[in-house]
Structure formats: structure tokens, C-alpha cells
Enzyme design. Structure first.
Site, PDB file in Angstrom:
ATOM      1  N   GLN A 118      23.096 -45.692  40.105  1.00 26.40           N
ATOM      2  CA  GLN A 118      23.366 -47.119  39.940  1.00 26.40           C
ATOM      3  C   GLN A 118      22.876 -47.572  38.570  1.00 26.40           C
ATOM      4  O   GLN A 118      23.102 -48.710  38.187  1.00 26.40           O
ATOM      5  CB  GLN A 118      22.602 -47.924  40.996  1.00 26.40           C
ATOM      6  CG  GLN A 118      23.001 -47.626  42.425  1.00 26.40           C
ATOM      7  CD  GLN A 118      21.960 -48.158  43.392  1.00 26.40           C
ATOM      8  OE1 GLN A 118      21.182 -47.408  43.961  1.00 26.40           O
ATOM      9  NE2 GLN A 118      21.924 -49.455  43.576  1.00 26.40           N
ATOM     10  N   ASN A 119      22.169 -46.701  37.865  1.00 32.90           N
ATOM     11  CA  ASN A 119      21.560 -47.087  36.589  1.00 32.90           C
ATOM     12  C   ASN A 119      22.578 -47.027  35.449  1.00 32.90           C
ATOM     13  O   ASN A 119      23.504 -46.220  35.484  1.00 32.90           O
ATOM     14  CB  ASN A 119      20.376 -46.174  36.272  1.00 32.90           C
ATOM     15  CG  ASN A 119      19.302 -46.266  37.342  1.00 32.90           C
ATOM     16  OD1 ASN A 119      19.265 -47.237  38.088  1.00 32.90           O
ATOM     17  ND2 ASN A 119      18.450 -45.270  37.432  1.00 32.90           N
ATOM     18  N   ASP A 169      21.433 -46.683  32.201  1.00 28.60           N
ATOM     19  CA  ASP A 169      20.632 -46.300  31.033  1.00 28.60           C
ATOM     20  C   ASP A 169      20.980 -44.930  30.437  1.00 28.60           C
ATOM     21  O   ASP A 169      20.476 -44.571  29.385  1.00 28.60           O
ATOM     22  CB  ASP A 169      19.129 -46.352  31.375  1.00 28.60           C
ATOM     23  CG  ASP A 169      18.770 -45.528  32.619  1.00 28.60           C
ATOM     24  OD1 ASP A 169      19.346 -44.434  32.799  1.00 28.60           O
ATOM     25  OD2 ASP A 169      17.902 -45.975  33.396  1.00 28.60           O
ATOM     26  N   HIS A 206      27.859 -47.963  38.063  1.00 30.77           N
ATOM     27  CA  HIS A 206      27.837 -49.250  37.368  1.00 30.77           C
ATOM     28  C   HIS A 206      28.071 -49.118  35.866  1.00 30.77           C
ATOM     29  O   HIS A 206      27.736 -50.025  35.112  1.00 30.77           O
ATOM     30  CB  HIS A 206      26.503 -49.962  37.643  1.00 30.77           C
ATOM     31  CG  HIS A 206      26.320 -50.323  39.089  1.00 30.77           C
ATOM     32  ND1 HIS A 206      25.093 -50.529  39.669  1.00 30.77           N
ATOM     33  CD2 HIS A 206      27.235 -50.511  40.076  1.00 30.77           C
ATOM     34  CE1 HIS A 206      25.265 -50.823  40.960  1.00 30.77           C
ATOM     35  NE2 HIS A 206      26.541 -50.813  41.227  1.00 30.77           N
ATOM     36  N   CYS A 239      42.471 -53.472  26.898  1.00 21.85           N
ATOM     37  CA  CYS A 239      43.351 -52.309  27.014  1.00 21.85           C
ATOM     38  C   CYS A 239      42.593 -51.086  27.539  1.00 21.85           C
ATOM     39  O   CYS A 239      41.418 -51.177  27.890  1.00 21.85           O
ATOM     40  CB  CYS A 239      44.033 -51.998  25.674  1.00 21.85           C
ATOM     41  SG  CYS A 239      42.993 -51.157  24.471  1.00 21.85           S
ATOM     42  N   GLY A 285      14.367 -44.012  44.247  1.00 24.32           N
ATOM     43  CA  GLY A 285      14.140 -45.232  43.466  1.00 24.32           C
ATOM     44  C   GLY A 285      15.109 -46.349  43.775  1.00 24.32           C
ATOM     45  O   GLY A 285      15.424 -47.162  42.905  1.00 24.32           O
ATOM     46  N   SER A 288      16.508 -49.028  47.222  1.00 20.07           N
ATOM     47  CA  SER A 288      16.272 -49.427  48.609  1.00 20.07           C
ATOM     48  C   SER A 288      17.284 -48.700  49.498  1.00 20.07           C
ATOM     49  O   SER A 288      18.469 -48.656  49.197  1.00 20.07           O
ATOM     50  CB  SER A 288      16.445 -50.932  48.741  1.00 20.07           C
ATOM     51  OG  SER A 288      16.627 -51.253  50.097  1.00 20.07           O
ATOM     52  N   ASN A 346      10.880 -43.535  47.507  1.00 19.78           N
ATOM     53  CA  ASN A 346      10.819 -44.873  46.920  1.00 19.78           C
ATOM     54  C   ASN A 346       9.378 -45.379  46.991  1.00 19.78           C
ATOM     55  O   ASN A 346       8.580 -44.885  47.776  1.00 19.78           O
ATOM     56  CB  ASN A 346      11.759 -45.817  47.674  1.00 19.78           C
ATOM     57  CG  ASN A 346      12.176 -47.018  46.830  1.00 19.78           C
ATOM     58  OD1 ASN A 346      12.042 -47.018  45.597  1.00 19.78           O
ATOM     59  ND2 ASN A 346      12.692 -48.042  47.480  1.00 19.78           N
TER      60      ASN A 346
HETATM   61 ZN   LIG Z   1      41.993 -52.802  23.276  1.00 16.02          ZN
END
Ligand SMILES: [Zn+2]
Length: 246
Positions: free
Chosen positions: A98-99, A101, A116, A127, A182, A184, A208
Site C-alpha cells: 500500500q506504500n 515510497d 497505490h 493520456c 505494518g 491494520s 504489526n
Molecule cells: Zn499526456
């Protein structure tokens, strides 16, 4: 005492990672303790505003300043343990994150499924220009169509990229062990992925800092603590028996 995950040599491990794995790399989460938006509710209001979806200039204003901080961050022992396990275990190891980075990729993990997107990449707001690693942090026109470029991340109100979603679900159907780190275990996407993995017969583990509240019936093992301390112990590549070395 952390017992390592046991997998057959031809076994498949699917890992889902969230913000908690990057805290030791000084990447601030967006929400929760020390979060970028926890300290700045106005930024959260702007980040979740529907207007943002049509305003690449505002996306840059919000997310552009985070890019130099992410470039400075380096993978920590949790990222490195995952990359090493993929290389050395001989098992099929897939990773959904989901990170945004890019730290798994920089640790050497191959074929990361980014739900993500990735903040260090840019793409065109209009485009199909393929996303690219971007060294600049400001709005400028697409070289193909002239519309504004934007960071290649999934904003509130946008769908998870189709390819990443499909890859995640295809991996979940085939895994022998599902490991969440890391994140939930009781909210999307971990909750959905673990339930599918469990129903397909996989073993399931979560690492976690915070205990699940309420506990999920689909995680068989919960390990509380820091990812960078636990993963190197949990992902011990199978060592060659002395007889195999002769
Ligand atoms: Zn473009």
C-alpha cells in the site's frame, strides 16, 4: 522467540505491506501517530477533496514536497529481509504494498505490486504516457499531449490500478502463506486479502505494532512489534543441511 515461517521449497508466500514497515526508514505515514495529516488536518481536507482529482497543480502542491524526503529514505532491515527471502529461499515470494515510497524496489525486491502507485514516479493526467521515475518535483506539460503531468499515486476517490488489483488477487488465490506487515488487519485491503487467502487454505500471519481490535478470525498468528526487528527472524531462508554441502 520468533519461529520462522515454514514453507515447502516450492511453496508460495504472499506479503502485504503498509505504512508500518517504512517507519524505521523515516517515511512518515499519512495517518496515525506522527502522520503527515495527523499534524495537519487542513492538508488531509485538501487531500480528500474531490476537486483534487481534476487539479494536477494542487496534487503537486500537496505531494511534491514529500518527494525529496522519500528520495532520502533508505530501506530498513524489514525491506531487506523480504528482498533476501525472495532471492534465497527458492520459494515463490510475491509482494503487494500500500506504500508509495518505492523502498521495496530499492531493497532489491522484484515485481512489487503497488496498489497505490509510487510517489517517485510521474504520469500524464490525461493520456497513456507510461509512468516514469521523475527527478523533478513540479508541474509541467506532458511531452506527448501537453496536459499537466502528475505524481503516479492513487488519490482518494480513484480506483486501485486494474493491473495491480488483478495481480494481487491472482497471487492470493495461489499462496500457501499470507503475511501482512505494518498494516491494520481489519480494514481494506488487508481484511479482504486475508479472508480470501484463508478461504483458499493458506496459513496467515500478521506483524504489526498494534493488536487487532477486534481480532480478525482469519489471521491465525499475530506478532506484535517492529517490522524491522521481527521480519529478519521470521523470514529465515532455509539453510543447507551440512550433508548437502559435502
Ligand atoms: Zn499526456
Amino acid at each position: 522467540m520468533i519461529n520462522p515461517i515454514q514453507l515447502d521449497p516450492d511453496g508460495t508466500l504472499l506479503v502485504l505491506t503498509g505504512a508500518g514497515i517504512s517507519v524505521a526508514s523515516s517515511v512518515r505515514p499519512f495517518r496515525g501517530q506522527g502522520g503527515v495529516w495527523t499534524d495537519d488536518p487542513e492538508a488531509e481536507r485538501r487531500a480528500t477533496s474531490p476537486e483534487l482529482l481534476h487539479r494536477p497543480d494542487l496534487i503537486w502542491e500537496l505531494y511534491g514536497p514529500l518527494r525529496p524526503l522519500m528520495r532520502k529514505a533508505t530501506p530498513n532491515p524489514a525491506h531487506l529481509a523480504l528482498a533476501r527471502f525472495q532471492k534465497e529461499s527458492g520459494c515463490d515470494v510475491r509482494l503487494v504494498t500500500q506504500n508509495v515510497d518505492g523502498l521495496h524496489h530499492r531493497a532489491g525486491f522484484e515485481n512489487v505490486i503497488e496498489l497505490h502507485g509510487n510517489l517517485l514516479r510521474s504520469r500524464c493526467s490525461q493520456c497513456d504516457l507510461p509512468p516514469f521515475e521523475d527527478a523533478e518535483d513540479r508541474p509541467r506539460p506532458c511531452p506527448v499531449c501537453g496536459a499537466l503531468l502528475r505524481p503516479d499515486i492513487v488519490l482518494f476517490g480513484e480506483q486501485i490500478p486494474e493491473k495491480a488489483g488483478e495481480a494481487a488477487f491472482s497471487a492470493v488465490m495461489r499462496c500457501d502463506h499470507f503475511l501482512a506487515v505494518g498494516t491494520s488487519g481489519i480494514v481494506f485491503p488487508a481484511a479482504l486479502l486475508v479472508q480470501s487467502a484463508f478461504n483458499y487454505g493458506a496459513a496467515t500471519t500478521i506483524v504489526n505494532l498494534e493488536p487487532m481490535d477486534p481480532p480478525s478470525p482469519f489471521f491465525q498468528r499475530e506478532i506484535l512489534g517492529r517490522a524491522e526487528e521481527i521480519l529478519p527472524l521470521l523470514l529465515e531462508p532455509p539453510t543447507l543441511k551440512p550433508s548437502a554441502l559435502l
